[in-house]
Scaffold this motif. Structure first.
Motif, PDB file in Angstrom:
ATOM      1  N   UNK A  19       0.829  -1.207   0.000  1.00  0.00           N
ATOM      2  CA  UNK A  19       0.000   0.000   0.000  1.00  0.00           C
ATOM      3  C   UNK A  19       0.861   1.254   0.000  1.00  0.00           C
ATOM      4  N   UNK A  20       1.917   1.246   0.785  1.00  0.00           N
ATOM      5  CA  UNK A  20       2.810   2.408   0.867  1.00  0.00           C
ATOM      6  C   UNK A  20       3.515   2.639  -0.465  1.00  0.00           C
ATOM      7  N   UNK A  21       4.050   1.574  -1.065  1.00  0.00           N
ATOM      8  CA  UNK A  21       4.730   1.721  -2.356  1.00  0.00           C
ATOM      9  C   UNK A  21       3.788   2.276  -3.414  1.00  0.00           C
ATOM     10  N   UNK A  22       2.541   1.838  -3.401  1.00  0.00           N
ATOM     11  CA  UNK A  22       1.564   2.321  -4.384  1.00  0.00           C
ATOM     12  C   UNK A  22       1.325   3.817  -4.222  1.00  0.00           C
ATOM     13  N   UNK A  23       1.199   4.273  -2.974  1.00  0.00           N
ATOM     14  CA  UNK A  23       0.978   5.701  -2.718  1.00  0.00           C
ATOM     15  C   UNK A  23       2.174   6.526  -3.180  1.00  0.00           C
ATOM     16  N   UNK A  24       3.369   6.059  -2.871  1.00  0.00           N
ATOM     17  CA  UNK A  24       4.569   6.791  -3.286  1.00  0.00           C
ATOM     18  C   UNK A  24       4.665   6.825  -4.807  1.00  0.00           C
TER      19      UNK A  24
ATOM     20  N   UNK B 170       3.429   7.266   4.371  1.00  0.00           N
ATOM     21  CA  UNK B 170       3.333   6.344   5.504  1.00  0.00           C
ATOM     22  C   UNK B 170       2.296   6.820   6.514  1.00  0.00           C
ATOM     23  N   UNK B 171       2.309   8.106   6.827  1.00  0.00           N
ATOM     24  CA  UNK B 171       1.346   8.649   7.801  1.00  0.00           C
ATOM     25  C   UNK B 171      -0.088   8.480   7.328  1.00  0.00           C
ATOM     26  N   UNK B 172      -0.292   8.521   6.032  1.00  0.00           N
ATOM     27  CA  UNK B 172      -1.656   8.413   5.504  1.00  0.00           C
ATOM     28  C   UNK B 172      -2.254   7.029   5.726  1.00  0.00           C
ATOM     29  N   UNK B 173      -1.417   6.055   6.091  1.00  0.00           N
ATOM     30  CA  UNK B 173      -1.895   4.691   6.338  1.00  0.00           C
ATOM     31  C   UNK B 173      -2.220   4.450   7.811  1.00  0.00           C
TER      32      UNK B 173
END
Length: 210
Positions: free
Chosen positions: A83-88, A197-200
């Motif tokens: 999920x983090x990699x996708x957001x970045x 990261x914070x958004x998760x």
């Protein structure tokens, strides 16, 4: 690469290393490691720590200025990492930024390494509420970490450590590049990584006060 070779190689990359116990505790295998937050161990120290192959130990890397501005994003699960990699990757310049990171597969998730001009202290970036079963087992623990940073005042277990260093008995392995490819990222790039990261974060303090 055995643990001694790994430790010497990492020191040559400008990283401050220490030995850790191979008992699942991740605890330092020396009386005090704080001095190595200020000055890296020299090769004689490293040889003394690791040359006895009958005394199994792991190697850990200290974050912060002592390791050239090293900061590590510690992601606790494969799902959260995806999920983090996708957001970045969706952000402008995000795919290029991801390619700058040195990535280590941990027993549960990933460590993402980079250097920056102002590494912070260890910081929780995202948490989740404890499940009903977890609360039943430990009513005092209301939350669990999903993503955190390790930098000033912290260390992480590194590849080259025996599997016994982690409670799961699984080794740490390089997933993308190694420490000879550590890159300095900009403050803006660092903030993008941390903000994604914070958004998760799944924890609401009104629900679970600290």
């Amino acid at each position: 690469m055995n643990t001694l070779e790994a430790a010497l190689t990492y020191a040559q990359c400008g990283l401050s290393v220490i030995p850790v116990k191979a008992d699942g505790s991740k605890s330092p295998a020396i009386d005090s490691w704080k001095q190595y937050e200020e000055q890296p161990a020299d090769s004689l120290d490293i040889l003394e720590w690791f040359e006895d192959t009958t005394a199994t130990k792991g190697v850990a890397i200290i974050g912060g200025a002592v390791s050239g501005g090293l900061e590590i994003i510690d992601i606790e699960s494969n799902e959260i990492a995806a999920q983090w990699r996708k957001l970045v990757a969706q952000a402008e310049g995000g795919k290029t930024l991801l390619n700058k990171l040195v990535v280590v597969k941990t027993p549960k998730g990933y460590h993402c390494y980079y250097r920056c001009s102002q590494p912070g202290r260890n910081t929780d970036l995202a948490k989740r509420p404890a499940t009903a079963d977890e609360l039943k087992a430990n009513p005092k623990r209301k939350s669990y970490k999903l993503i955190e940073t390790r930098a000033e005042g912290g260390y992480v277990i590194a590849p080259g450590s025996p599997p016994e260093v982690h409670p799961l008995g699984v080794a740490y392995e390089f997933s993308r590049r190694d420490f000879s490819h550590l890159q300095l990222i900009t403050n803006e790039e660092r903030e993008l990584l941390l903000e994604c990261a914070r958004s998760l974060n799944q924890l609401f303090k009104s629900e679970y006060p600290e």
